[in-house]
Each structure stands twice: as structure tokens, then as C-alpha cells.
Design a protein around this motif. Structure first.
Motif, short mmCIF file in Angstrom:
data_model
loop_
_atom_site.label_atom_id
_atom_site.label_comp_id
_atom_site.label_asym_id
_atom_site.label_seq_id
_atom_site.Cartn_x
_atom_site.Cartn_y
_atom_site.Cartn_z
N ALA A 1 0.85 -1.20 0.00
CA ALA A 1 0.00 0.00 0.00
C ALA A 1 0.88 1.24 0.00
N ILE B 1 -5.00 -1.30 -9.11
CA ILE B 1 -4.78 -2.51 -9.90
C ILE B 1 -5.86 -2.59 -10.98
N LYS C 1 4.16 1.39 -0.97
CA LYS C 1 5.00 1.44 -2.19
C LYS C 1 4.23 1.94 -3.40
N TYR D 1 3.60 -12.75 -9.98
CA TYR D 1 2.77 -11.96 -10.91
C TYR D 1 2.88 -10.48 -10.53
N ARG D 2 3.14 -9.67 -11.52
CA ARG D 2 3.21 -8.23 -11.28
C ARG D 2 2.43 -7.51 -12.35
N VAL D 3 1.76 -6.45 -11.94
CA VAL D 3 1.00 -5.68 -12.91
C VAL D 3 1.97 -4.97 -13.85
N ASP E 1 -5.38 1.95 0.33
CA ASP E 1 -4.54 3.07 -0.09
C ASP E 1 -5.22 3.80 -1.22
N GLY F 1 10.07 -4.92 -5.03
CA GLY F 1 9.35 -6.11 -4.56
C GLY F 1 9.86 -7.39 -5.20
N THR F 2 9.59 -8.51 -4.52
CA THR F 2 10.00 -9.81 -5.07
C THR F 2 8.88 -10.41 -5.93
N GLY F 3 7.67 -9.88 -5.80
CA GLY F 3 6.54 -10.47 -6.53
C GLY F 3 5.94 -11.65 -5.78
N LEU F 4 6.40 -11.87 -4.54
CA LEU F 4 5.91 -13.02 -3.76
C LEU F 4 5.02 -12.60 -2.59
N SER G 1 7.55 -2.48 -10.39
CA SER G 1 7.79 -3.27 -9.19
C SER G 1 9.28 -3.44 -8.94
N LEU H 1 2.10 -11.06 -2.07
CA LEU H 1 0.67 -11.39 -1.98
C LEU H 1 0.42 -12.90 -1.94
P1 ADP Z 1 5.61 -7.08 -5.31
O1 ADP Z 1 6.76 -7.58 -4.54
O2 ADP Z 1 5.90 -6.89 -6.77
O3 ADP Z 1 4.92 -5.93 -4.68
P2 ADP Z 1 3.28 -8.65 -4.53
O4 ADP Z 1 3.01 -10.13 -4.62
O5 ADP Z 1 3.27 -8.07 -3.16
O6 ADP Z 1 4.61 -8.35 -5.32
O7 ADP Z 1 2.20 -7.91 -5.42
C1 ADP Z 1 1.96 -8.36 -6.74
C2 ADP Z 1 1.60 -7.20 -7.63
O8 ADP Z 1 0.33 -6.69 -7.25
C3 ADP Z 1 2.55 -6.02 -7.51
O9 ADP Z 1 3.65 -6.16 -8.37
C4 ADP Z 1 1.67 -4.86 -7.93
O10 ADP Z 1 1.64 -4.77 -9.32
C5 ADP Z 1 0.29 -5.27 -7.45
N1 ADP Z 1 -0.09 -4.65 -6.16
C6 ADP Z 1 -0.07 -5.22 -4.94
N2 ADP Z 1 -0.53 -4.38 -3.99
C7 ADP Z 1 -0.87 -3.24 -4.63
C8 ADP Z 1 -1.42 -1.99 -4.21
N3 ADP Z 1 -1.72 -1.76 -2.95
N4 ADP Z 1 -1.63 -1.05 -5.17
C9 ADP Z 1 -1.34 -1.30 -6.47
N5 ADP Z 1 -0.82 -2.45 -6.93
C10 ADP Z 1 -0.58 -3.42 -6.03
#
Ligand code: ADP
Length: 321
Positions: free
Chosen positions: A224, A257, A226, A270-272, A252, A282-285, A277, A287
Motif C-alpha cells: 500500500a 490494480i 509502495k 505476478y506483477r501488474v 490506499d 518487490g519480489t513479486g511473492l 515493481s 501477496l
Molecule cells: P511485489 O513484490 O511486486 O509488490 P506482490 O506479490 O506483493 O509483489 O504484489 C503483486 C503485484 O500486485 C505487484 O507487483 C503490484 O503490481 C500489485 N499490487 C499489490 N498491492 C498493490 C497496491 N496496494 N496497489 C497497487 N498495486 C498493487
């Protein structure tokens, strides 16, 4: 007996359609009736006709959505000149196949990128005697090595969560969970100039593994922060939904997303927006870790987002596991 047989066919999680050899339909069970009422039937009937003329009468049909569905169709010949078509909705299995193969591709990429960078940087160090360059290149090697280390740590943490080993369930105070999580995210919030506001009535308790729950909240708050703009606020709230349920939300007002990504953000790596990212580190792990923690606590997690307006991750946990 015949009516019993039809009742049995109606409760099967498969579609059954019986036709004559000429393709005239004699019977369809409940699953097939439901399936046919939601799709373009001509796509299916064309495929049934095609299967009737091939030597290996099995295929998969991708039906456009939303939601897109994948239906496996198999033709069995019934002795009395009739044909039986069996339909199976394999959408979830195919989705999992895609998630699995994306994971392998992403994992390889995640590990190969820093290793490749470290190799090139180490070669560059070997080719120069300049001590300033050594320091600069050494610093970059360290950064890449730390990134690699984070990915490996994240993967190990995930597999530890998946194994369900060493869980320590006890009564935990939700306010304390929030305080511990916020304490760990103060620095990153300061760096991004984002405020974290907690709203949690005193005395809400749940049965859970404190370490896991704090790590889930840290991941949500960290994201939130970042993905927010400087000067904004992240809200962390808890409330009692019912006597036996507790809801926690992290909201936030950042980038958000897009709808097409929302179902996939809990997948490993998975990353948007991969470039963004990487910049945010972030590691992408994160969530995936959160999702596992929630599932270990028999809870539910969901996310709603309006890009550029608001994103809310909601966890609902039973008070006792
Ligand atoms: P990362 O380490 O890349 O943040 P996460 O697994 O925590 O990996 O999140 C996966 C993806 O979800 C992120 O790369 C981002 O694109 C999206 N994301 C997660 N939380 C948020 C948020 N609060 N606002 C916008 N995008 C988010």
C-alpha cells in the motif's frame, strides 16, 4: 430404474448428450442443459459434428467469455447406433496449468536476471584495476545478490507456509498485530512520505499464528505504501463482522490494480507492471505469502481497486481456527 438413472445423470458434474449417428439429439442431462444455456451452442454443435467424423474423437473447446471457459469433449460410441458426448468443464485445470507454467518462466527469469548481472559485473571488476570502479561495481553486485537472496528467502518462506509446519496458534490481539506490522513498515512509509493510520477497537482477539499474521499485514502495508503517492495515507482497519468473524482491511489511494490483473495478483511472481515493481523493490511473492497465511487461518482474502482512486485488500478471519 430408468428415472433413477436419469436422476443420477442429472447430478453428474459432467455434461452428457446422446445423439443418433445422424446428429439428432435424444437426451441431454442437467449439466449439459446449463452449459448450453450459457454459451454459443453452434460452436459446440459444430465441434460435435466434427468429432463424429474423426478417428480420435476427443477435443477441447475454448469458449469466449467472460468468463472464458475451456470444455473438454469426448465422443463415445453406443452400440445401438447412438453416440454419447461427454462434456467436462476443465477451465480451472487449464487456468492452473497456465499459472504453473507462468510460475516456472517467472522463477527462471527472477533467478537468471540477478545472476546474469552479477556475472557481468564480476567480469567488469576483473577487467579493471581502478579502485573507484571496483567499489562502484562491488556495490552493484551486492544489490543484485541481495535481490537474489530476497527471492530465495521469499520462496522458502512460501514453501514453509505451504507445508503448514511449525504453526503456532494462540490467542492474538489484533491491535498488537497492527502495531507490530506498522512498526516494521515505519521506515518505508517515511521514505515514501506516506502516513499509516490504524483504526482498531481494543480487545479484538483471534486464534492465529502471530508471526504469520504480522508478516501478511507487513506485506499488505508495504505494498500500500509502495504503490501510493507521497503525502497520501494508508488506512489499516479491523472490525468484528459477526461474533465469530474478524475483518481486517488495508486501503490506499495509490496507482491501483487494473481489472484485468486483479484475479492474478496473488500468483507467485505476478506483477501488474514489472518495471515499476522492480523500481519499488518487490519480489513479486508478497501477496502469495499473504494468501497462504490467510488460507492457513481458514480465512478469505479479496481485493477491490479503482485505479488511481482506491485499493483495498480485505481479510476475513474466523476467530477460532
Ligand atoms: P511485489 O513484490 O511486486 O509488490 P506482490 O506479490 O506483493 O509483489 O504484489 C503483486 C503485484 O500486485 C505487484 O507487483 C503490484 O503490481 C500489485 N499490487 C499489490 N498491492 C498493490 C497496491 N496496494 N496497489 C497497487 N498495486 C498493487
Amino acid at each position: 430404474m430408468t428415472s433413477e438413472l436419469f436422476s443420477v445423470l442429472d447430478v453428474l458434474p459432467y455434461g452428457v448428450v446422446i445423439t443418433t449417428r445422424q446428429g439428432e439429439e435424444n437426451y441431454r442431462n442437467q449439466f449439459a442443459a446449463d452449459l448450453f444455456s450459457h454459451i454459443d451452442v453452434s460452436l459446440v454443435t459444430d465441434e460435435m459434428r466434427r468429432l463424429a467424423s474423426v478417428s480420435y474423437p476427443e477435443s477441447e473447446l475454448v469458449l469466449p467469455g467472460p468468463p472464458e471457459r475451456t470444455i473438454a469433449i469426448r465422443l463415445y460410441s453406443l452400440g445401438d447406433c447412438n453416440a454419447l458426448f461427454l462434456f467436462e468443464d476443465v477451465s480451472e485445470a487449464r487456468r492452473l496449468d497456465r499459472v504453473r507454467s507462468d510460475f516456472i518462466a517467472n522463477l527462471s527469469h527472477e533467478l537468471r536476471t540477478p545472476v546474469g548481472a552479477i556475472t557481468i559485473l564480476a567480469e567488469a571488476i576483473n577487467e579493471t584495476n581502478d579502485s573507484e570502479s571496483h567499489t562502484r561495481l562491488g556495490r552493484r553486485i551486492l544489490k543484485e545478490a541481495l535481490r537474489l537472496g530476497d527471492s530465495i528467502e521469499g520462496l522458502l518462506h512460501l514453501s514453509w507456509l505451504e507445508s503448514g509446519q511449525a504453526q503456532r496458534f494462540a490467542d492474538v490481539d489484533v491491535h498488537k498485530l497492527f502495531s507490530l506490522a506498522v512498526d516494521s513498515t515505519v521506515e518505508i512509509a517515511k521514505k515514501h512520505r506516506v502516513q499509516i493510520a490504524i483504526a482498531c477497537p481494543a480487545g479484538i482477539k483471534i486464534e492465529g499464528d502471530e508471526k504469520q499474521l504480522v508478516s501478511a499485514l507487513i506485506n499488505l502495508i508495504d505494498n500500500a505504501v509502495k504503490y501510493s503517492d507521497p503525502g497520501s495515507q494508508v488506512a489499516v482497519k479491523a472490525s468484528e463482522l459477526a461474533a465469530d468473524l474478524v475483518e481486517m482491511t488495508v486501503s490506499d489511494t495509490g496507482v491501483g490494480i487494473p481489472e484485468e490483473d486483479i484475479d492474478r495478483v496473488f500468483e507467485r511472481f505476478y506483477r501488474v507492471d514489472a518495471a515499476r515493481s522492480r523500481k519499488t523493490g518487490g519480489t513479486g511473492l508478497g501477496l502469495s505469502i499473504v494468501r497462504h497465511v490467510v488460507s492457513n487461518h481458514k480465512g478469505m482474502i479479496s481485493v477491490t481497486s479503482e485505479p488511481g482512486v482506491e485499493t483495498t485488500f480485505k481479510i476475513v478471519l474466523p476467530r477460532t481456527v
